[in-house]
Structure formats: structure tokens, C-alpha cells
Design a protein around this motif. Structure first.
Motif, PDB file in Angstrom:
ATOM      1  N   ILE A 197       0.420  -1.404   0.027  1.00  0.00           N
ATOM      2  CA  ILE A 197       0.044   0.534   0.417  1.00  0.00           C
ATOM      3  C   ILE A 197       1.047   1.411  -0.125  1.00  0.00           C
ATOM      4  CG2 ILE A 197      -1.687   1.699   0.938  1.00  0.00           C
ATOM      5  CD1 ILE A 197      -2.087  -1.494   0.524  1.00  0.00           C
ATOM      6  N   THR A 198       0.263   2.396  -0.854  1.00  0.00           N
ATOM      7  CA  THR A 198       1.022   3.094  -0.950  1.00  0.00           C
ATOM      8  C   THR A 198      -0.752   4.498  -0.713  1.00  0.00           C
ATOM      9  OG1 THR A 198       3.023   2.901  -2.236  1.00  0.00           O
ATOM     10  CG2 THR A 198       2.629   5.312  -2.142  1.00  0.00           C
ATOM     11  N   CYS A 199       0.027   5.793   0.045  1.00  0.00           N
ATOM     12  CA  CYS A 199      -0.929   6.414   1.152  1.00  0.00           C
ATOM     13  C   CYS A 199      -1.221   7.510  -0.035  1.00  0.00           C
ATOM     14  CB  CYS A 199      -0.652   6.869   2.324  1.00  0.00           C
ATOM     15  SG  CYS A 199      -1.747   4.956   3.046  1.00  0.00           S
ATOM     16  N   ASN A 200      -1.879   8.412  -0.076  1.00  0.00           N
ATOM     17  CA  ASN A 200      -2.012   8.993  -0.927  1.00  0.00           C
ATOM     18  C   ASN A 200      -1.820  10.607  -0.269  1.00  0.00           C
ATOM     19  OD1 ASN A 200      -3.217   7.893  -4.027  1.00  0.00           O
ATOM     20  ND2 ASN A 200      -5.094   9.135  -2.439  1.00  0.00           N
ATOM     21  N   GLU A 201      -1.063  11.551  -1.220  1.00  0.00           N
ATOM     22  CA  GLU A 201      -0.391  13.210  -0.687  1.00  0.00           C
ATOM     23  C   GLU A 201      -1.390  13.039   0.859  1.00  0.00           C
ATOM     24  OE1 GLU A 201       0.791  17.434  -1.624  1.00  0.00           O
ATOM     25  OE2 GLU A 201       0.450  16.162  -3.229  1.00  0.00           O
ATOM     26  N   GLY A 202      -0.679  13.425   1.721  1.00  0.00           N
ATOM     27  CA  GLY A 202      -1.635  14.076   3.571  1.00  0.00           C
ATOM     28  C   GLY A 202      -1.795  13.031   4.026  1.00  0.00           C
ATOM     29  N   TYR A 203      -2.039  11.382   3.601  1.00  0.00           N
ATOM     30  CA  TYR A 203      -2.375  11.138   4.499  1.00  0.00           C
ATOM     31  C   TYR A 203      -0.792   9.388   4.997  1.00  0.00           C
ATOM     32  CZ  TYR A 203      -7.091  11.659   2.364  1.00  0.00           C
ATOM     33  OH  TYR A 203      -7.888  12.433   2.938  1.00  0.00           O
ATOM     34  N   GLU A 204      -1.333   9.184   5.697  1.00  0.00           N
ATOM     35  CA  GLU A 204      -0.059   8.018   6.192  1.00  0.00           C
ATOM     36  C   GLU A 204      -0.523   6.304   6.667  1.00  0.00           C
ATOM     37  OE1 GLU A 204       2.196   9.237   9.378  1.00  0.00           O
ATOM     38  OE2 GLU A 204       0.556   9.911  11.040  1.00  0.00           O
ATOM     39  N   VAL A 205       0.245   5.335   6.244  1.00  0.00           N
ATOM     40  CA  VAL A 205      -0.559   4.112   6.841  1.00  0.00           C
ATOM     41  C   VAL A 205      -0.803   3.727   8.854  1.00  0.00           C
ATOM     42  CG1 VAL A 205       0.218   2.816   4.961  1.00  0.00           C
ATOM     43  CG2 VAL A 205       1.377   3.038   7.182  1.00  0.00           C
ATOM     44  N   LYS A 206      -1.625   3.226   9.051  1.00  0.00           N
ATOM     45  CA  LYS A 206      -2.197   3.231  10.388  1.00  0.00           C
ATOM     46  C   LYS A 206      -1.426   2.617  10.853  1.00  0.00           C
ATOM     47  CE  LYS A 206      -6.297   3.144  13.794  1.00  0.00           C
ATOM     48  NZ  LYS A 206      -7.545   3.143  13.513  1.00  0.00           N
ATOM     49  N   ASP A 207      -0.676   2.063  12.232  1.00  0.00           N
ATOM     50  CA  ASP A 207      -0.279   1.512  12.664  1.00  0.00           C
ATOM     51  C   ASP A 207       1.078   0.704  11.926  1.00  0.00           C
ATOM     52  OD1 ASP A 207      -2.170   1.530  14.826  1.00  0.00           O
ATOM     53  OD2 ASP A 207      -2.992   0.289  13.390  1.00  0.00           O
ATOM     54  N   SER A 208       1.404   1.943  10.795  1.00  0.00           N
ATOM     55  CA  SER A 208       2.683   0.995   9.829  1.00  0.00           C
ATOM     56  C   SER A 208       2.509  -0.216   9.132  1.00  0.00           C
ATOM     57  CB  SER A 208       3.493   1.040  10.856  1.00  0.00           C
ATOM     58  OG  SER A 208       4.117   2.554  12.017  1.00  0.00           O
ATOM     59  N   LEU A 209       1.218  -0.760   9.075  1.00  0.00           N
ATOM     60  CA  LEU A 209       1.114  -1.478   8.206  1.00  0.00           C
ATOM     61  C   LEU A 209       0.634  -1.741   6.877  1.00  0.00           C
ATOM     62  CD1 LEU A 209       0.012  -4.368   8.539  1.00  0.00           C
ATOM     63  CD2 LEU A 209      -1.669  -3.807   8.921  1.00  0.00           C
ATOM     64  N   ILE A 210       1.473  -1.429   6.042  1.00  0.00           N
ATOM     65  CA  ILE A 210       1.653  -1.233   4.572  1.00  0.00           C
ATOM     66  C   ILE A 210       1.191  -2.607   3.642  1.00  0.00           C
ATOM     67  CG2 ILE A 210       3.505   0.508   4.868  1.00  0.00           C
ATOM     68  CD1 ILE A 210       5.720  -1.136   3.729  1.00  0.00           C
ATOM     69  N   THR A 211       1.092  -3.815   4.220  1.00  0.00           N
ATOM     70  CA  THR A 211       1.248  -5.050   3.034  1.00  0.00           C
ATOM     71  C   THR A 211       0.077  -6.435   3.192  1.00  0.00           C
ATOM     72  OG1 THR A 211       3.799  -5.420   2.726  1.00  0.00           O
ATOM     73  CG2 THR A 211       2.807  -7.013   2.460  1.00  0.00           C
ATOM     74  N   ALA A 212      -0.604  -6.250   2.954  1.00  0.00           N
ATOM     75  CA  ALA A 212      -1.770  -7.549   3.054  1.00  0.00           C
ATOM     76  C   ALA A 212      -1.751  -8.642   2.877  1.00  0.00           C
ATOM     77  CB  ALA A 212      -3.326  -6.569   2.843  1.00  0.00           C
ATOM     78  N   THR A 213      -1.536 -10.083   3.023  1.00  0.00           N
ATOM     79  CA  THR A 213      -1.161 -11.578   2.057  1.00  0.00           C
ATOM     80  C   THR A 213      -3.276 -11.623   1.671  1.00  0.00           C
ATOM     81  OG1 THR A 213       0.078 -11.397   2.902  1.00  0.00           O
ATOM     82  CG2 THR A 213      -0.638 -13.698   2.404  1.00  0.00           C
ATOM     83  N   CYS A 214      -3.360 -12.527   0.487  1.00  0.00           N
ATOM     84  CA  CYS A 214      -4.287 -14.019   0.325  1.00  0.00           C
ATOM     85  C   CYS A 214      -4.625 -14.791   0.965  1.00  0.00           C
ATOM     86  CB  CYS A 214      -4.703 -12.794  -1.131  1.00  0.00           C
ATOM     87  SG  CYS A 214      -5.886 -13.901  -2.308  1.00  0.00           S
TER      88      CYS A 214
END
Length: 264
Positions: free
Chosen positions: A111-128
Motif C-alpha cells: 500500500i502507498t497512501c496519497n499525499e497528506g495521508y499515512e498508513v495506520k499502525d505502520s501496516l503497508i502489506t496485505a496477504t491473500c
């Protein structure tokens, strides 16, 4: 002070202008690997809906075993696509985007957040896992980001609209025709610590044009701009006498030549 008005950007509004609109474009037939379209044709007129399904072992890249997409001015509302039936459907990342990775170990997204946003709890990856995404990351507004700039009378923002701006973003206000900022404000504002700094005010203004006062008893060296309610003094041809201009409701008024002892 007057120079700042000359450099200001003014917008001209034409309420009666009609904007030409081009005719809606048709859509070429989607390229659908591992599936079939109904109806099947080379091109589809604007607003035509096409239904599709996928071969055994595959499924549409949207919810359901069949799907519908609509031609919208040359583009499909979603591009028809068939994916492995064990894959997770493409997720919706509010205020962000993702890149997908597929290998022998499975399917993941970053995940990459848009300008002005940041990922919550530093979680940037999800798995199927079992056709469902594990804990999709959430993009939330940064504490130092700003919401949309405040609306002020008789002005617009000179740029595209967006709901959130990153820290240190700069936007420009433009006053409508006949209005300008005063000398103490700036037309450019900056996002700082979650707040917009330097928001201007637009006032009516008047132009003092020397060409309109030729032959009068006062001297106007150059064109001048004054804001609503402001006064501007110029010397008269007689020493010790002054003429005073005032801007009232967008109109310019001028006194007669007065001496220092008189009230102009």
C-alpha cells in the motif's frame, strides 16, 4: 503597496458563456482472456453495458460469477478481467493505492497512501488467504496535513480541488474581477501544522487613471490602485494644496484641492 496589486492574478467570470462539449466516444471491445462477452462486437456505443463471465477455474475481477461493465465516453466503468478463482478480488484502498505481487508463495499487495495521508499502525502489506485479504492497511490523514483551504468571499483557489493537502503545500487564491487582496495579506497560503497560514481577504478596488484626469489641478504620476474604503492623496499644482481620492463601493471619488488648514 500599489505594485502588489499590479502583479495580482485576477479571474474574469463570464456567466453566460457556454462550454462546448464533444460528443461521447464509443468503446473498443475489451480484451478478455479466459472469458466471453455478451453481446460480442467490435465497438460499443457510449452507455452500452456488456456482461461477461469466465472459463472454469477463473472468475471476474469483481464480486459475483458474472459481471457487467458500461462504456463511459470511450472507457469501461471497469476493465473486464478474469483472474484465478483462488485469488482475492482487487481491494479498494481509500485515500491510497497498491501494487500487486503474485508468486509461488501467494498473492500480496503493498500500500502507498496519497499525499497528506499515512498508513495506520505502520501496516503497508496485505496477504491473500483463502480468497480474503488479511488486515487491509488503512490510510489516515497525517496530523500535520491540512483540509481544503477555507472559502473566502469573491475568490477561488487557482488549482485542482482536493480534500487533504500535505504539510508545506502551497495554494493560491485568485480574486474575481474588480477585487484584490489588501497590502497586509498574500495571495499564496501555506499548510503549516495542520492549519492554513496567510489566508487573504478580497476587497473591491478602484483604479486611479491619470488619463481620466488630464487638465485637472492635481498631479497623477502613474496609474494607482486603491482598495475599498481607502484614501490616496496627491499634490495639487498649488504648493500646500492636496487632492484626496477615495474608493467607495467600487467607485472612485475625488475632492477638490484643499490646503493643509482645510478638511478635504
Amino acid at each position: 503597496m500599489c505594485v502588489s496589486y499590479l502583479g495580482f492574478v485576477f479571474l474574469i467570470w463570464f456567466p453566460g458563456v457556454l462550454h462546448a462539449q464533444s460528443a461521447a466516444e464509443p468503446c473498443p471491445a475489451p480484451v478478455l482472456n479466459g472469458g466471453y462477452l455478451v453481446p460480442e462486437q467490435d465497438t460499443y456505443p457510449d452507455k452500452t453495458a456488456v456482461t461477461y463471465a469466465c472459463d472454469k477455474g477463473l472468475k471476474p475481477a469483481v464480486e459475483g460469477w458474472w459481471a457487467t461493465s458500461t462504456c463511459q465516453n470511450g472507457r469501461w466503468s471497469h476493465e473486464p478481467q478474469c483472474i484465478d478463482e483462488n485469488y482475492c478480488l482487487p481491494p479498494t484502498i481509500t485515500n491510497g493505492k497498491y501494487t500487486e505481487n503474485r508468486d509461488d508463495e501467494g498473492q500480496t499487495i503493498d500500500i502507498t497512501c496519497n499525499e497528506g495521508y499515512e498508513v495506520k499502525d505502520s501496516l503497508i502489506t496485505a496477504t491473500c488467504i483463502n480468497q480474503a485479504w488479511s488486515s487491509l492497511p488503512v490510510c489516515e490523514r497525517r496530523n500535520n496535513a491540512c483540509l481544503e483551504p477555507p472559502q473566502i468571499p469573491d475568490a477561488v483557489i487557482l488549482g485542482r480541488y482536493q480534500e487533504v493537502f500535505a504539510a508545506n503545500s502551497r495554494v493560491r487564491y485568485g480574486c474575481k474581477t474588480g477585487y484584490a487582496t489588501n497590502a497586509g495579506n498574500t495571495k499564496t497560503v501555506t499548510c503549516s501544522s495542520g492549519q492554513w497560514k496567510g489566508v487573504p481577504t478580497c476587497h473591491k478596488f478602484c483604479v486611479i487613471d491619470p488619463d481620466l484626469f488630464k487638465g485637472h489641478n492635481f498631479e497623477l504620476p502613474a496609474k494607482e490602485y486603491i482598495l475599498e474604503g481607502q484614501k490616496k492623496s496627491f499634490p495639487c499644482i498649488w504648493e500646500g494644496y492636496t487632492a484626496v481620492f477615495m474608493c467607495t463601493d467600487g467607485r472612485l471619488s475625488a475632492t477638490r484641492c484643499c490646503s493643509r488648514q482645510e478638511s478635504c
